[in-house]
Design a protein around this motif. Structure first.
Motif, short mmCIF file in Angstrom:
data_model
loop_
_atom_site.label_atom_id
_atom_site.label_comp_id
_atom_site.label_asym_id
_atom_site.label_seq_id
_atom_site.Cartn_x
_atom_site.Cartn_y
_atom_site.Cartn_z
N ILE A 155 0.87 -1.17 0.00
CA ILE A 155 0.00 0.00 0.00
C ILE A 155 0.91 1.22 0.00
O ILE A 155 1.72 1.41 0.91
CB ILE A 155 -0.94 0.01 1.22
CG1 ILE A 155 -1.85 -1.23 1.18
CG2 ILE A 155 -1.76 1.29 1.25
CD1 ILE A 155 -2.76 -1.36 2.38
N ARG A 156 0.77 2.04 -1.02
CA ARG A 156 1.65 3.19 -1.19
C ARG A 156 0.94 4.47 -0.78
O ARG A 156 -0.27 4.48 -0.53
CB ARG A 156 2.12 3.26 -2.64
CG ARG A 156 2.80 1.96 -3.08
CD ARG A 156 3.51 2.08 -4.39
NE ARG A 156 4.32 0.88 -4.63
CZ ARG A 156 5.29 0.80 -5.50
NH1 ARG A 156 5.59 1.85 -6.25
NH2 ARG A 156 5.98 -0.32 -5.66
N ARG B 30 -8.95 -3.08 0.15
CA ARG B 30 -9.57 -1.75 0.20
C ARG B 30 -9.91 -1.37 1.64
O ARG B 30 -9.81 -0.20 2.03
CB ARG B 30 -10.82 -1.70 -0.67
CG ARG B 30 -10.54 -1.64 -2.16
CD ARG B 30 -11.82 -1.51 -2.97
NE ARG B 30 -12.45 -0.22 -2.78
CZ ARG B 30 -12.18 0.88 -3.48
NH1 ARG B 30 -11.25 0.86 -4.41
NH2 ARG B 30 -12.83 1.99 -3.23
N GLU B 31 -10.30 -2.36 2.44
CA GLU B 31 -10.58 -2.09 3.86
C GLU B 31 -9.31 -1.66 4.58
O GLU B 31 -9.33 -0.76 5.43
CB GLU B 31 -11.17 -3.34 4.51
CG GLU B 31 -11.58 -3.13 5.97
CD GLU B 31 -12.29 -4.33 6.55
OE1 GLU B 31 -11.87 -4.80 7.61
OE2 GLU B 31 -13.27 -4.79 5.93
N MET B 32 -8.18 -2.28 4.23
CA MET B 32 -6.92 -1.91 4.86
C MET B 32 -6.49 -0.51 4.43
O MET B 32 -5.89 0.23 5.21
CB MET B 32 -5.83 -2.92 4.49
CG MET B 32 -6.03 -4.30 5.09
SD MET B 32 -4.57 -5.35 4.94
CE MET B 32 -3.62 -4.82 6.37
N VAL B 33 -6.79 -0.13 3.19
CA VAL B 33 -6.43 1.20 2.70
C VAL B 33 -7.22 2.27 3.43
O VAL B 33 -6.68 3.27 3.91
CB VAL B 33 -6.65 1.31 1.18
CG1 VAL B 33 -6.53 2.77 0.72
CG2 VAL B 33 -5.64 0.45 0.43
N THR B 34 -8.53 2.07 3.53
CA THR B 34 -9.39 3.10 4.11
C THR B 34 -9.31 3.11 5.63
O THR B 34 -9.48 4.14 6.27
CB THR B 34 -10.86 2.88 3.70
OG1 THR B 34 -11.28 1.57 4.08
CG2 THR B 34 -11.02 3.03 2.19
N ARG B 35 -9.06 1.91 6.21
CA ARG B 35 -9.02 1.75 7.66
C ARG B 35 -10.37 2.04 8.30
O ARG B 35 -11.00 1.19 8.88
CB ARG B 35 -7.93 2.61 8.30
CG ARG B 35 -6.53 2.11 8.02
CD ARG B 35 -6.32 0.73 8.58
NE ARG B 35 -5.03 0.17 8.23
CZ ARG B 35 -4.67 -1.08 8.54
NH1 ARG B 35 -5.50 -1.87 9.18
NH2 ARG B 35 -3.49 -1.55 8.18
#
Length: 533
Positions: free
Chosen positions: A38-39, A323-328
């Motif tokens: 994740i960048r 996507r869940e990890m990106v948005t948190r």
């Protein structure tokens, strides 16, 4: 700074903006791990995908429990995955997201598996329910729709046929208008055939009849408003079919397979033994056993909805996890809006007073924001409170007498897109406590069943809902605005442009006790001479 130091500094800076992560899903037939980076800005770069076959579904669906040999196999797989993660610099718990679906969910000894995995690797596996699977499908679909304008603006029927269940989402112009889970999975179908001891020549006929019952239930359930449907077939089996039909999902976000070609391939696959599929296509044996049933189901669905092509995306549940990890905080943005859209849909079903529900929801939002320093709740609680405010009077559809209890029952036994049973229980209890009795763990079984953090959150939210409901006691929305001040142990609401607040004061006197208990301040309602600034 020397050129060498400059280069090292740039390398260190680039490394700091890249977060290696792993998402793992324990499915019916296999355990899969996707490694990714994740960048900065939320860009996701996929790395390796690891997959190991394991007979979880066969154990769970036939015996309702996992055999010790299967549990040991899963632990060994996770131990191997853990070593790979460490090699990629994935060492913190927040870099890993692991979930399990129907096969583990239905096993009576699932905690043994989860504890063994945690003991061996330190990885916490979350067993997700059907609502969470639907939510992850939606998150994955969002990424696909962003790359395909037709899917973003049209009506998409997104279907994932797994080993244990079939997930269905109808998305119209980015809104989820229908979601459901059916106990029709490719492995369950295989087990049904084996239980029938049907001869080979009758296998397809029996399987078709079995599938058609669920296909017809899906067809009847999809709202009539759906027009020009695009059928999105989101599964590993359809990705396999797409690859065999010449599609290149490595370079395109999805492939469009015409039904005639897909039907021919499905027919050929169903007629081929698992042994020949393994030899010809190098499939794992467990997948070779079930791929025919899965493709037949998609074919019957395509015919039932009269579509000319299947859209096969390269996305999976793991993309939703990423996507869940990106948005948190998934409660911010589109997902939270989807939850409230679902709440309004349920409110219309039970014919609530829309103006009153909207007024109470707006007042709750304002109170939640004003009292943030005191309650310190998260965005998730804001959305759950809004949903409770929208739905607090649905029980009136059953009877005005004890309608708060009817509201609790209707909400707890409904499905709201993306919400877990725990989320629904919290919304139901907040709605239940909008009048009469306050939360009591000694006498209220549903409240006592929650953990302490959830009980406290319910009490804090119910206190706000009671105040908001009291401020619209007349149901004519006369309290449009207010200013908040804190004065010597009092929370003062200054309401402008209203001459007589007698009815609201009486309502606050009746309902304000929970607010005082939870926030340590008494309530004072005051007519203000001017609008708050």
């Amino acid at each position: 700074m020397s050129p060498k130091e400059t280069a090292e500094s740039a390398k260190a800076s680039a490394t700091a903006t890249v977060n290696p992560v792993a998402v793992i899903d324990i499915g019916t037939l296999a355990i899969r791990m996707q490694l990714a980076e994740i960048r900065a800005g939320g860009e996701v770069r996929l790395l390796d995908l690891l997959q190991k076959a394991v007979p979880l579904g066969k154990d769970s669906f036939t015996r309702n429990r996992l055999q010790q040999s299967t549990i040991q196999q899963c632990v060994e797989i996770f131990t191997g995955f853990h070593r790979v993660m460490q090699e990629h610099g994935i060492t913190r718990p927040d870099q890993v997201l692991a979930v399990a679906t129907s096969a583990v969910r239905e096993a009576v000894n699932r905690d043994t598996l989860l504890d063994r995995i945690y003991t061996a690797t330190g990885i916490t596996v979350r067993v997700i329910d059907e609502a969470e699977e639907n939510r992850l499908m939606y998150l994955a679909f969002q990424g696909l729709a962003a790359a395909d304008p037709e899917l973003k603006t049209g009506d998409a029927l997104v279907i994932e046929i797994g080993g244990g269940s079939t997930e269905v989402l109808l998305i119209q112009q980015e809104r989820v208008v229908f979601s459901e889970t059916y106990k029709l999975g490719s492995l369950r179908m295989r087990e049904t055939l084996e239980a029938c001891h049907a001869p080979a020549e009758r296998a397809r006929s029996i399987l078709t009849q079995h599938i058609e019952r669920t296909v017809e239930a899906i067809r009847r359930s999809v709202p009539a408003t759906a027009k020009n449907l695009q059928l999105v077939a989101m599964s590993g089996d359809t990705r396999f079919a797409a690859a065999q039909l010449g599609a290149d999902l490595a370079t395109a976000p999805c492939a469009r397979l015409d039904i005639k070609s897909f039907a021919a391939f499905a027919d050929k696959t169903i007629a081929t033994t698992p042994e020949r599929l393994v030899k010809r296509h190098k499939l794992p044996y467990q997948e070779a056993e079930t791929v025919g049933a899965s493709l037949l189901t998609y074919l019957l669905l395509a015919r039932a909805f009269k579509v000319e092509a299947l859209i096969v995306p390269r996305i999976s549940l793991r993309d939703g996890l990423l996507r869940e990890m990106v948005t948190r905080d998934l409660w911010v943005g589109a997902f939270g809006e989807q939850v409230l859209h679902a709440a309004w849909t349920l409110a219309r079903k039970y014919q609530v007073d829309k103006q009153h529900a909207r007024q109470v929801a707006d007042l709750c939002a304002r109170l939640f924001t004003e009292l943030q320093p005191e309650h310190r709740m998260e965005r998730r609680h804001f959305i759950l409170l809004q949903a409770a405010a929208i739905l607090h009077e649905v029980g009136g559809f059953v009877s005005n007498r004890s309608h708060h209890k009817h509201s609790m029952y209707l909400i707890a036994n409904s499905d709201l897109f993306g919400l877990t049973r725990e989320d629904l229980a919290i919304i139901a209890l907040v709605a239940r406590y909008h009048r009469r009795a306050v939360p009591n763990a000694a006498t209220h079984v549903e409240y006592a069943a929650l953990d302490r953090d959830s009980r406290v959150a319910v009490s804090k939210m119910a206190a706000l809902l009671r105040v908001a409901d009291a401020l619209d006691r007349s149901h004519i929305q006369q309290v449009r605005d207010f200013a908040c001040t804190r004065e010597r142990g009092q929370f003062v609401l200054g309401v402008p442009n209203v001459e007589d607040l007698t009815l609201e004061r009486l309502a606050l006197r009746e309902k304000g006790n929970l607010f005082e208990e939870m926030y340590g301040m008494s309530l004072l309602l005051r007519e203000a001479t001017s609008a708050p600034t």
